[in-house]
Design a protein around this motif. Structure first.
Motif, PDB file in Angstrom:
ATOM      1  N   ASN A   1      55.372  49.530  73.365  1.00 16.16           N
ATOM      2  CA  ASN A   1      54.212  50.405  73.667  1.00 16.16           C
ATOM      3  C   ASN A   1      53.701  51.083  72.507  1.00 16.16           C
ATOM      4  O   ASN A   1      52.473  51.257  72.254  1.00 16.16           O
ATOM      5  CB  ASN A   1      54.295  51.419  74.905  1.00 16.16           C
ATOM      6  CG  ASN A   1      54.514  50.746  76.135  1.00 16.16           C
ATOM      7  OD1 ASN A   1      53.818  49.799  76.202  1.00 16.16           O
ATOM      8  ND2 ASN A   1      55.158  51.226  77.121  1.00 16.16           N
TER       9      ASN A   1
ATOM     10  N   LEU B   1      54.872  56.970  73.780  1.00 16.36           N
ATOM     11  CA  LEU B   1      56.226  56.689  74.100  1.00 16.36           C
ATOM     12  C   LEU B   1      56.308  56.674  75.594  1.00 16.36           C
ATOM     13  O   LEU B   1      57.528  56.799  76.208  1.00 16.36           O
ATOM     14  CB  LEU B   1      57.037  57.636  73.159  1.00 16.36           C
ATOM     15  CG  LEU B   1      57.271  57.224  71.848  1.00 16.36           C
ATOM     16  CD1 LEU B   1      57.828  58.387  70.925  1.00 16.36           C
ATOM     17  CD2 LEU B   1      58.102  55.792  71.591  1.00 16.36           C
ATOM     18  N   GLY B   2      55.171  57.192  76.452  1.00 16.50           N
ATOM     19  CA  GLY B   2      55.424  57.321  77.748  1.00 16.50           C
ATOM     20  C   GLY B   2      55.922  58.616  78.243  1.00 16.50           C
ATOM     21  O   GLY B   2      56.036  58.985  79.475  1.00 16.50           O
ATOM     22  N   TYR B   3      55.787  59.788  77.381  1.00 16.30           N
ATOM     23  CA  TYR B   3      55.877  61.042  77.681  1.00 16.30           C
ATOM     24  C   TYR B   3      54.628  61.703  78.185  1.00 16.30           C
ATOM     25  O   TYR B   3      53.651  61.344  77.710  1.00 16.30           O
ATOM     26  CB  TYR B   3      56.696  61.998  76.764  1.00 16.30           C
ATOM     27  CG  TYR B   3      57.955  61.322  76.404  1.00 16.30           C
ATOM     28  CD1 TYR B   3      59.109  61.533  77.199  1.00 16.30           C
ATOM     29  CD2 TYR B   3      58.172  60.673  75.255  1.00 16.30           C
ATOM     30  CE1 TYR B   3      60.413  61.116  77.061  1.00 16.30           C
ATOM     31  CE2 TYR B   3      59.598  60.151  74.953  1.00 16.30           C
ATOM     32  CZ  TYR B   3      60.359  60.378  75.835  1.00 16.30           C
ATOM     33  OH  TYR B   3      61.762  59.850  75.375  1.00 16.30           O
TER      34      TYR B   3
ATOM     35  N   ASN C   1      66.232  61.851  71.984  1.00 16.12           N
ATOM     36  CA  ASN C   1      64.930  61.324  72.034  1.00 16.12           C
ATOM     37  C   ASN C   1      64.049  62.438  71.464  1.00 16.12           C
ATOM     38  O   ASN C   1      62.858  62.023  70.629  1.00 16.12           O
ATOM     39  CB  ASN C   1      64.377  60.982  73.311  1.00 16.12           C
ATOM     40  CG  ASN C   1      65.083  59.715  73.993  1.00 16.12           C
ATOM     41  OD1 ASN C   1      65.561  58.991  72.861  1.00 16.12           O
ATOM     42  ND2 ASN C   1      64.990  59.605  75.013  1.00 16.12           N
TER      43      ASN C   1
ATOM     44  N   GLN D   1      59.521  51.156  75.414  1.00 17.89           N
ATOM     45  CA  GLN D   1      58.896  52.339  74.624  1.00 17.89           C
ATOM     46  C   GLN D   1      58.361  52.023  73.232  1.00 17.89           C
ATOM     47  O   GLN D   1      57.278  51.996  72.680  1.00 17.89           O
ATOM     48  CB  GLN D   1      59.555  53.499  74.554  1.00 17.89           C
ATOM     49  CG  GLN D   1      59.911  54.257  75.922  1.00 17.89           C
ATOM     50  CD  GLN D   1      60.845  55.643  75.820  1.00 17.89           C
ATOM     51  OE1 GLN D   1      62.049  55.316  75.374  1.00 17.89           O
ATOM     52  NE2 GLN D   1      60.559  56.778  76.088  1.00 17.89           N
ATOM     53  N   ARG D   2      59.365  51.205  72.527  1.00 16.49           N
ATOM     54  CA  ARG D   2      59.017  50.528  71.063  1.00 16.49           C
ATOM     55  C   ARG D   2      57.673  49.795  71.146  1.00 16.49           C
ATOM     56  O   ARG D   2      56.884  49.675  70.326  1.00 16.49           O
ATOM     57  CB  ARG D   2      60.201  49.940  70.489  1.00 16.49           C
ATOM     58  CG  ARG D   2      61.458  50.820  70.314  1.00 16.49           C
ATOM     59  CD  ARG D   2      62.456  50.174  69.821  1.00 16.49           C
ATOM     60  NE  ARG D   2      62.413  49.659  68.538  1.00 16.49           N
ATOM     61  CZ  ARG D   2      63.362  48.655  68.163  1.00 16.49           C
ATOM     62  NH1 ARG D   2      64.443  48.512  68.820  1.00 16.49           N
ATOM     63  NH2 ARG D   2      62.948  48.048  66.824  1.00 16.49           N
TER      64      ARG D   2
ATOM     65  N   PHE E   1      64.380  54.516  70.594  1.00 15.26           N
ATOM     66  CA  PHE E   1      63.908  54.628  71.995  1.00 15.26           C
ATOM     67  C   PHE E   1      63.982  53.237  72.777  1.00 15.26           C
ATOM     68  O   PHE E   1      64.493  52.251  71.894  1.00 15.26           O
ATOM     69  CB  PHE E   1      62.326  54.828  72.172  1.00 15.26           C
ATOM     70  CG  PHE E   1      61.983  56.484  71.521  1.00 15.26           C
ATOM     71  CD1 PHE E   1      62.195  57.587  72.466  1.00 15.26           C
ATOM     72  CD2 PHE E   1      61.705  56.472  70.270  1.00 15.26           C
ATOM     73  CE1 PHE E   1      61.646  58.497  72.006  1.00 15.26           C
ATOM     74  CE2 PHE E   1      61.479  57.798  69.871  1.00 15.26           C
ATOM     75  CZ  PHE E   1      61.475  58.790  70.630  1.00 15.26           C
TER      76      PHE E   1
END
Length: 366
Positions: A261, A286-288, A319, A258-259, A254
């Motif tokens: 977070n 991961l922000g999804y 991903n 993202q990592r 990622f």
């Protein structure tokens, strides 16, 4: 009439290697019968004496130390007379060009290439050698080209070497110089670890120091608290921080944002490990955006343990594969993720190209 040389003398011969000699030695007079001539001891290499012509001639081929020769004339009644003279054959001394070698101070991991001096003079072909023969690791000497070259791979304490030239007769000359290889300068990170510091903290400092030495990080000091902080940890150290926080799977696939977070959310995820809530926590860390998990309680795709995740944001194939492995490390063991679906949120405006990075909305897990 008595046998004699009538006051004649022979000049001493002092020549260099490769010189031509052509001398007629004196003729004796008097005596009984025909005279014979003899020259002793053994002549230098390349010179010969011919009795019939009394010629001492030839071209010298090597050095010859100063020696006294006796030239004898003898008649038929063995009456003899003598003359003496000396012969010496010298050679130019072996000389180096340039005449000295500067001491070498190299740095680890910095390439070197230097040519050692050439020798002149002497006799015949000159050969070279270096003593001692053990050079710093990564450095080699080509005797044919006289070149020292290579990439010093480790520090080397100062040592004195002799660069030796030997001519065809074994005569030698040498120059002395020293070689030292300094280690790469690498400032030790200032950490001032407390007594309560964990083994992991110490290991992280050691790892950082080594990475810094290899020029993979910027130079400078870094407090250990920065290594534990997802926001301040150097990019090159994120993988170690992920390991220390038990972030298993393929988080490295990622983005860096993202990592970071995900590391921040790792403690919360571990608290929920083995529960349905941990799956949602992984996805959102991961922000999804996760819409729902179909079948998480009642099963789907023909089996009670199967479930699929419906996303509210597009997900690439790479991903999705990485996310699946992260979920496996925290989801309930009875659950089996079969696919990701984002069909309802895929924009058909050209922002997503179906070129192998994305599917049309469903990604089947492995």
């Amino acid at each position: 009439m008595a046998l004699s040389f009538d006051g004649a003398t022979i000049a001493n011969i002092n020549v260099g290697v490769g010189a031509t000699v052509d001398v007629t030695l004196p003729e004796a007079s008097g005596g009984v019968g025909a005279n014979t001539y003899f020259l002793s001891p053994v002549l230098p290499g390349g010179l010969t004496f011919t009795e019939a012509t009394r010629k001492l001639a030839g071209t010298t081929t090597g050095r010859f130390s100063l020696a006294t020769f006796t030239y004898t004339a003898t008649d038929t009644e063995n009456t003899s007379v003598e003359l003496t003279f000396t012969i010496v054959v010298t050679a130019d001394a072996i000389a180096f060009v340039p005449a000295d070698i500067a001491n070498k101070v190299w740095t680890e991991e910095v390439a070197v290439s230097e040519t050692l001096p050439r020798a002149m003079g002497g006799v015949g072909t000159i050969t070279y050698s270096l003593s001692p023969t053990v050079l710093p690791a990564g450095v080699n000497l080509n005797l044919g080209t006289r070149r020292l070259s290579g990439l010093p791979s480790e520090a080397f304490e100062a040592m004195t070497f002799r660069w030796i030239a030997t001519d065809g007769e074994g005569v030698t000359a040498f120059l002395e110089f020293s070689i030292r290889v300094n280690p790469v300068y690498s400032p030790k990170p200032v950490t001032v670890l407390p007594r309560s510091a964990s083994r992991l903290e110490a290991d992280l400092v050691d790892i950082y120091s080594q990475r810094q030495k290899n020029a993979l990080l910027y130079e400078g000091d870094i407090p250990v608290r920065h290594l534990w902080n997802a926001d301040t940890c150097p990019s090159e150290m994120l993988a170690y921080l992920e390991c220390s926080m038990s972030v298993h799977g393929d988080a490295v696939d990622f983005s860096e944002t993202q990592r970071r977070n995900f590391i921040k959310k790792s403690l919360e995820i571990h608290k929920k490990k083995g529960t349905i809530g941990s799956i949602k926590a992984v996805v959102e860390a991961l922000g999804y955006r996760l819409a729902t998990m179909n079948g998480i309680r009642e099963g789907t795709d023909g089996h009670w343990a199967n479930y699929r995740i419906v996303m509210e944001s597009p997900l690439s194939i790479a991903n999705a594969n990485a996310l699946e492995k992260l979920i496996e490390g925290t989801a309930p063991l009875r659950c089996n993720l079969t696919s990701f679906s984002s069909e309802t949120v895929h924009p058909y405006d050209g922002t997503i190209q179906y070129d192998g990075m994305f599917t049309y909305g469903v990604i089947t897990t492995q």
